[in-house]
Design a protein around this motif. Structure first.
Motif, PDB file in Angstrom:
ATOM      1  N   LEU A 178       0.809  -1.225   0.000  1.00  0.00           N
ATOM      2  CA  LEU A 178       0.000   0.000   0.000  1.00  0.00           C
ATOM      3  C   LEU A 178       0.845   1.280   0.000  1.00  0.00           C
ATOM      4  O   LEU A 178       0.499   2.277  -0.650  1.00  0.00           O
ATOM      5  CB  LEU A 178      -0.858  -0.031   1.263  1.00  0.00           C
ATOM      6  CG  LEU A 178      -2.258   0.510   1.165  1.00  0.00           C
ATOM      7  CD1 LEU A 178      -3.002  -0.161   0.031  1.00  0.00           C
ATOM      8  CD2 LEU A 178      -2.981   0.284   2.485  1.00  0.00           C
ATOM      9  N   THR A 179       1.985   1.250   0.726  1.00  0.00           N
ATOM     10  CA  THR A 179       2.789   2.474   0.875  1.00  0.00           C
ATOM     11  C   THR A 179       3.387   2.944  -0.450  1.00  0.00           C
ATOM     12  O   THR A 179       3.870   4.067  -0.538  1.00  0.00           O
ATOM     13  CB  THR A 179       3.932   2.260   1.889  1.00  0.00           C
ATOM     14  OG1 THR A 179       4.575   1.030   1.550  1.00  0.00           O
ATOM     15  CG2 THR A 179       3.433   2.195   3.308  1.00  0.00           C
ATOM     16  N   PHE A 180       3.396   2.079  -1.470  1.00  0.00           N
ATOM     17  CA  PHE A 180       3.957   2.469  -2.766  1.00  0.00           C
ATOM     18  C   PHE A 180       2.874   2.938  -3.742  1.00  0.00           C
ATOM     19  O   PHE A 180       3.164   3.227  -4.892  1.00  0.00           O
ATOM     20  CB  PHE A 180       4.714   1.292  -3.401  1.00  0.00           C
ATOM     21  CG  PHE A 180       5.946   0.887  -2.628  1.00  0.00           C
ATOM     22  CD1 PHE A 180       7.184   1.435  -2.930  1.00  0.00           C
ATOM     23  CD2 PHE A 180       5.861  -0.024  -1.587  1.00  0.00           C
ATOM     24  CE1 PHE A 180       8.321   1.070  -2.222  1.00  0.00           C
ATOM     25  CE2 PHE A 180       6.988  -0.397  -0.872  1.00  0.00           C
ATOM     26  CZ  PHE A 180       8.215   0.153  -1.185  1.00  0.00           C
ATOM     27  N   LEU A 181       1.624   2.950  -3.299  1.00  0.00           N
ATOM     28  CA  LEU A 181       0.524   3.282  -4.212  1.00  0.00           C
ATOM     29  C   LEU A 181      -0.127   4.609  -3.795  1.00  0.00           C
ATOM     30  O   LEU A 181      -0.171   4.920  -2.600  1.00  0.00           O
ATOM     31  CB  LEU A 181      -0.505   2.145  -4.218  1.00  0.00           C
ATOM     32  CG  LEU A 181       0.051   0.797  -4.708  1.00  0.00           C
ATOM     33  CD1 LEU A 181      -0.964  -0.326  -4.514  1.00  0.00           C
ATOM     34  CD2 LEU A 181       0.485   0.869  -6.166  1.00  0.00           C
ATOM     35  N   PRO A 182      -0.662   5.373  -4.756  1.00  0.00           N
ATOM     36  CA  PRO A 182      -1.222   6.691  -4.427  1.00  0.00           C
ATOM     37  C   PRO A 182      -2.655   6.553  -3.911  1.00  0.00           C
ATOM     38  O   PRO A 182      -3.612   6.969  -4.565  1.00  0.00           O
ATOM     39  CB  PRO A 182      -1.196   7.404  -5.782  1.00  0.00           C
ATOM     40  CG  PRO A 182      -1.356   6.306  -6.785  1.00  0.00           C
ATOM     41  CD  PRO A 182      -0.733   5.077  -6.202  1.00  0.00           C
ATOM     42  N   GLN A 183      -2.730   5.963  -2.725  1.00  0.00           N
ATOM     43  CA  GLN A 183      -4.027   5.610  -2.154  1.00  0.00           C
ATOM     44  C   GLN A 183      -4.986   6.792  -2.082  1.00  0.00           C
ATOM     45  O   GLN A 183      -6.121   6.723  -2.520  1.00  0.00           O
ATOM     46  CB  GLN A 183      -3.739   5.117  -0.742  1.00  0.00           C
ATOM     47  CG  GLN A 183      -4.614   4.006  -0.293  1.00  0.00           C
ATOM     48  CD  GLN A 183      -4.370   3.724   1.188  1.00  0.00           C
ATOM     49  OE1 GLN A 183      -5.291   3.373   1.862  1.00  0.00           O
ATOM     50  NE2 GLN A 183      -3.177   3.893   1.697  1.00  0.00           N
ATOM     51  N   HIS A 184      -4.467   7.904  -1.521  1.00  0.00           N
ATOM     52  CA  HIS A 184      -5.321   9.057  -1.256  1.00  0.00           C
ATOM     53  C   HIS A 184      -5.856   9.644  -2.579  1.00  0.00           C
ATOM     54  O   HIS A 184      -7.064   9.853  -2.735  1.00  0.00           O
ATOM     55  CB  HIS A 184      -4.511  10.090  -0.472  1.00  0.00           C
ATOM     56  CG  HIS A 184      -5.289  11.310  -0.167  1.00  0.00           C
ATOM     57  ND1 HIS A 184      -6.355  11.293   0.701  1.00  0.00           N
ATOM     58  CD2 HIS A 184      -5.182  12.577  -0.636  1.00  0.00           C
ATOM     59  CE1 HIS A 184      -6.863  12.505   0.752  1.00  0.00           C
ATOM     60  NE2 HIS A 184      -6.185  13.301  -0.047  1.00  0.00           N
ATOM     61  N   ALA A 185      -4.959   9.856  -3.534  1.00  0.00           N
ATOM     62  CA  ALA A 185      -5.358  10.461  -4.812  1.00  0.00           C
ATOM     63  C   ALA A 185      -6.365   9.572  -5.531  1.00  0.00           C
ATOM     64  O   ALA A 185      -7.344  10.052  -6.123  1.00  0.00           O
ATOM     65  CB  ALA A 185      -4.125  10.676  -5.691  1.00  0.00           C
ATOM     66  N   LEU A 186      -6.144   8.273  -5.466  1.00  0.00           N
ATOM     67  CA  LEU A 186      -7.045   7.341  -6.167  1.00  0.00           C
ATOM     68  C   LEU A 186      -8.434   7.346  -5.525  1.00  0.00           C
ATOM     69  O   LEU A 186      -9.459   7.413  -6.225  1.00  0.00           O
ATOM     70  CB  LEU A 186      -6.418   5.939  -6.157  1.00  0.00           C
ATOM     71  CG  LEU A 186      -7.174   4.849  -6.897  1.00  0.00           C
ATOM     72  CD1 LEU A 186      -7.405   5.222  -8.357  1.00  0.00           C
ATOM     73  CD2 LEU A 186      -6.404   3.531  -6.843  1.00  0.00           C
ATOM     74  N   HIS A 187      -8.460   7.306  -4.185  1.00  0.00           N
ATOM     75  CA  HIS A 187      -9.763   7.314  -3.507  1.00  0.00           C
ATOM     76  C   HIS A 187     -10.536   8.592  -3.839  1.00  0.00           C
ATOM     77  O   HIS A 187     -11.738   8.562  -4.089  1.00  0.00           O
ATOM     78  CB  HIS A 187      -9.576   7.201  -1.992  1.00  0.00           C
ATOM     79  CG  HIS A 187      -9.167   5.831  -1.576  1.00  0.00           C
ATOM     80  ND1 HIS A 187      -8.859   5.486  -0.285  1.00  0.00           N
ATOM     81  CD2 HIS A 187      -8.994   4.698  -2.307  1.00  0.00           C
ATOM     82  CE1 HIS A 187      -8.527   4.205  -0.233  1.00  0.00           C
ATOM     83  NE2 HIS A 187      -8.596   3.716  -1.452  1.00  0.00           N
ATOM     84  N   LYS A 188      -9.793   9.695  -3.849  1.00  0.00           N
ATOM     85  CA  LYS A 188     -10.443  10.982  -4.133  1.00  0.00           C
ATOM     86  C   LYS A 188     -11.022  10.973  -5.559  1.00  0.00           C
ATOM     87  O   LYS A 188     -12.172  11.370  -5.774  1.00  0.00           O
ATOM     88  CB  LYS A 188      -9.411  12.106  -3.987  1.00  0.00           C
ATOM     89  CG  LYS A 188     -10.035  13.419  -3.710  1.00  0.00           C
ATOM     90  CD  LYS A 188      -9.041  14.396  -3.151  1.00  0.00           C
ATOM     91  CE  LYS A 188      -9.449  15.784  -3.621  1.00  0.00           C
ATOM     92  NZ  LYS A 188      -8.360  16.716  -3.684  1.00  0.00           N
TER      93      LYS A 188
END
Ligand SMILES: Cc1ncc(COP(=O)(O)O)c(C=O)c1O
Length: 482
Positions: free
Chosen positions: A117-127
């Motif tokens: 998870l730490t290597f993926l743009p979690q926040h931007a994708l969720h938004k």
């Protein structure tokens, strides 16, 4: 990322760039805390992490000192030449086990090539997903077009053009990941029983696609730095009735090799002259460590019969199940094959990714994550040098996030993978990267592949220690008489 991890990463980079040499003392804990306006405990946590990763040594008199680091030797330049005979592919059961382990948090997931998870743009994708649900809800209540959402196809075509492959959005077919892109490409140009050239070692998902389509694999020796050599391919084409050739020219999986542009051009021309399709898997093309992105075969030889396949699985999230295929000479056929396979891919991920491409967040994420992958590769390869038996060799990938590890003779990678699973660690044994013909000794039996896109924490260090220990045990057991 926590502040102590950020600081550890910065210091690690400084050590790797030679700003601190072996034996140098790092600033005292209090001094650094004051200089960086951090708490003492944050600095201590960073130093401890660097100690666990093998970069530092705590010394009672001089504080934290940079440790001598040992990088294991590279793979020999040409990796094992298989006997070049086409063979039917089977036995991909172990790959399913790895895929399950990657999804199970109880396992240290060093097997499947899936970024943590730490290597993926979690926040931007969720938004972006939320914005699509808010602004375009009715769009999500029908079948998306079989070719894919026009918004995403436009963004992909624009981005491809930036990297030299001028294609129109009409030529982009959206798929359920690169796996489906490969399957549709193979279906478009082959019949069951046909011979397909692949790399050796080969990405095991490709072997699954060949198995599903009943195709024969002709696995050609692949150089650890430069991929399949044009001369090797030419010899094979003179000997066998090849229908297609699948290459990962940019940062292959598992070797991390990068084919020189001149080889890409020669190979594309050689295949073109013989009417053989080139299926290019560019899954890792955006994840190189150099400043410039390497050109694809499609960009270098647009006039040839090329199927360009790629994905957002390694850059944004594997669960989007979002990839694409472009084959300007076969667009209508690919659209039809996509339609009869599963109608279309879901609109929600497509529209969210189109936003990330359009607003620049995709590029921003790539700029951030590429050095992180490079650091992860370097860290894990030096841990292997420290913890695995002498004689272990490691690939030197120029992009991506997997390492191909050659264990000393006497260590069996498949047995190691099974022993590791019992310790809740998954690794990929070398044998699953080869379509071993029946009655032949499996290739790559003393190899493993490690996924390095994992957080650099104590759990990783423990897992690597365990793997090293299991290798030493196998060697000791083999050297005992009787
Ligand atoms: C080289 C390569 N191609 C294709 C795939 C499959 O990608 P996707 O998840 O997009 O189907 C992978 C995933 O591991 C890969 O490494």
């Amino acid at each position: 990322m926590f502040r102590y991890q950020q600081l550890a990463q910065e210091l690690q980079q400084q050590i790797e760039q030679g700003q601190y040499a072996c034996g140098d003392r790092l600033p005292g804990v209090r001094e650094l805390a004051k200089r960086r306006t951090l708490s003492v405990s944050t600095v201590v946590a960073s130093y401890r992490q660097l100690e666990a990763d093998g970069y530092l040594q705590a010394n009672s008199r001089s504080g934290y000192v940079v440790k001598a680091r040992y990088q294991p030797p590279p793979l020999s330049s040409t990796v094992i030449a298989p006997s070049v005979v086409p063979s039917i592919v089977s036995s991909q059961q172990m790959a399913l086990t790895l895929s399950k382990a990657a999804a199970d948090p109880a396992f240290m997931a060093l097997g499947a090539a899936v970024p943590a998870l730490t290597f993926l743009p979690q926040h931007a994708l969720h938004k972006a997903l939320q914005q699509v649900m808010k602004t375009d809800p009715t769009r999500l209540m029908r079948y998306e077009a079989s070719r894919g959402a026009p918004e995403l196809r436009l963004q992909i075509a624009r981005r491809m053009a930036l990297h030299g492959a001028v294609v129109s959005p009409e030529q982009v077919i959206i798929t359920n990941g690169c796996q489906e892109a490969l399957m549709l490409s193979l279906k478009a140009v082959t019949q069951p029983g046909d011979v397909v050239v692949i790399e050796s070692p080969a990405f095991y998902g490709l072997l699954q696609a060949l198995e599903a389509a009943g195709l024969q694999a002709l696995a050609l020796p692949t150089d650890a730095q430069t991929g399949i050599a044009p001369d090797v391919l030419q010899q094979a084409l003179e000997q066998w009735p090849v229908k297609a050739c699948v290459l990962i020219a940019n940062y292959s999986n598992p070797l991390g090799s990068l084919m020189p542009a001149s080889h890409k051009q020669r190979i594309a021309a050689m295949l073109g002259e013989r009417g053989i399709a080139l299926i290019e898997d560019d899954t890792y093309g955006d994840l190189g460590f150099a400043a410039t992105r390497p050109a694809s075969c499609l960009a270098l030889a647009a006039q040839q019969d090329i199927f360009y396949c790629s994905t957002f699985s390694k850059t944004l999230s594997p669960d989007l199940r979002l990839g694409w295929v472009i084959a300007p000479k076969h667009t209508a056929k690919l659209e039809y094959l996509k339609f009869i396979s599963n109608i279309s891919s879901a609109a929600l991920p497509q529209l969210a990714v189109a936003r990330l491409l359009k607003n620049g967040q995709y590029e921003r994420h790539l700029r951030q994550v590429r050095p992180q992958y490079q650091a992860a590769i370097s860290r894990i390869s030096s841990s292997i040098g420290r913890l695995f038996p002498a004689g272990t060799r490691v690939s030197q990938p120029q992009g991506g996030f997997v390492l191909w590890v050659e264990l000393p003779a006497g260590v069996d990678g498949y047995l190691l993978a099974q022993q590791a699973l019992a310790e809740k660690i998954s690794i990929a044994p070398g044998t699953i990267f080869s379509p071993t013909p029946a009655r032949q000794k499996p290739l790559f039996s003393n190899f493993i592949r490690l996924n390095c896109a994992v957080p650099p924490d104590a759990r990783l260090e423990r897992a690597l220690q365990t793997l090293g220990l299991l290798c030493h045990r196998q060697l000791n057991a083999a050297s005992k008489p009787g």
